[in-house]
Design a protein around this motif. Sequence first.
Motif, mmCIF file in Angstrom:
data_model
loop_
_atom_site.group_PDB
_atom_site.id
_atom_site.type_symbol
_atom_site.label_atom_id
_atom_site.label_comp_id
_atom_site.label_asym_id
_atom_site.label_seq_id
_atom_site.Cartn_x
_atom_site.Cartn_y
_atom_site.Cartn_z
ATOM 1 N N GLY A 28 12.689 -4.781 11.619
ATOM 2 C CA GLY A 28 11.749 -5.574 10.844
ATOM 3 C C GLY A 28 10.454 -4.845 10.530
ATOM 4 O O GLY A 28 9.455 -5.475 10.176
ATOM 5 N N HIS A 29 10.446 -3.543 10.672
ATOM 6 C CA HIS A 29 9.239 -2.750 10.412
ATOM 7 C C HIS A 29 8.936 -2.684 8.920
ATOM 8 O O HIS A 29 9.825 -2.806 8.077
ATOM 9 N N ASP A 30 7.642 -2.429 8.618
ATOM 10 C CA ASP A 30 7.255 -2.382 7.212
ATOM 11 C C ASP A 30 7.083 -0.959 6.687
ATOM 12 O O ASP A 30 6.828 -0.766 5.503
ATOM 13 N N ASN A 50 5.745 2.269 2.685
ATOM 14 C CA ASN A 50 5.267 1.037 3.279
ATOM 15 C C ASN A 50 5.607 -0.105 2.336
ATOM 16 O O ASN A 50 5.155 -0.124 1.195
ATOM 17 N N ASN A 51 6.410 -1.041 2.820
ATOM 18 C CA ASN A 51 6.828 -2.163 1.968
ATOM 19 C C ASN A 51 7.365 -1.675 0.619
ATOM 20 O O ASN A 51 6.989 -2.178 -0.433
ATOM 21 N N LYS A 52 8.226 -0.693 0.680
ATOM 22 C CA LYS A 52 8.906 -0.129 -0.488
ATOM 23 C C LYS A 52 8.003 0.686 -1.399
ATOM 24 O O LYS A 52 8.411 1.096 -2.470
ATOM 25 N N GLU A 53 6.767 0.920 -0.994
ATOM 26 C CA GLU A 53 5.873 1.738 -1.804
ATOM 27 C C GLU A 53 5.605 3.074 -1.134
ATOM 28 O O GLU A 53 5.344 3.130 0.077
ATOM 29 N N LEU A 54 5.641 4.134 -1.901
ATOM 30 C CA LEU A 54 5.398 5.472 -1.384
ATOM 31 C C LEU A 54 3.932 5.622 -1.000
ATOM 32 O O LEU A 54 3.039 5.416 -1.830
ATOM 33 N N ILE A 55 3.649 5.959 0.264
ATOM 34 C CA ILE A 55 2.257 6.140 0.690
ATOM 35 C C ILE A 55 1.968 7.546 1.174
ATOM 36 O O ILE A 55 0.824 7.945 1.241
#
Lengths: 115, 108
Positions: A28-30, A50-55
């Motif tokens: 369940g990690h983000d 992070n939450n499907k966004e490249l960081i």
Amino acid sequence: DTAVSQTPKYLVTQMGNDKSIKCEQNLGHDTMYWYKQDSKKFLKIMFSYNNKELIINETVPNRFSPKSPDKAHLNLHINSLELGDSAVYFCASSQVGQDRSYEQYFGPGTRLTVT
Amino acid sequence: LAKTTQPISMDSYEGQEVNITCSHNNIATNDYITWYQQFPSQGPRFIIQGYKTKVTNEVASLFIPADRKSSTLSLPRVSLSDTAVYYCLLTGFQKLVFGTGTRLLVSP
């Protein structure tokens, strides 16, 4: 139950081929990551989502492309494989705390050998 | 980009306390210090994390001086199964930096 799983565990392929490595986490990690560990055992971050966004996108050849279809998956696609891509690739996940502290859970690794 | 420096290797015997020091002179205000353990053919495993002073859990202690330019991982009474590579990691927002790792060999 495996927290972070990767497939395949071993991958042997020829130069010039395109291959993918899959990663799934059931924690369940983000946030999810890809690391590369070379023969000298240096562990380097490649990407972070992070939450499907490249960081995080470190200096990695654009032949490497991460894909995150959902929060639980982060796949790594590699085009035109080169000998220097031979390494162990680790997937990891974490839940970023409000104080920025976090513990990462690593998968078992995928040993890629390019011949 | 802040880097960490650790000894390449250390040797110890069963039952001894082992202290591994990591240098991180350019640590940023928001960085945490995290230590991982890695066995051959496995992914790294979290050991301990801290920001300042001392942190202790069931497997290790982490000592961080006031200037935070270094940290020391302390493993009490090591056993043969503690033979592994130990990484010092700075964790900060959008920044992950692994050290070169210290190869610890525990002998009988």
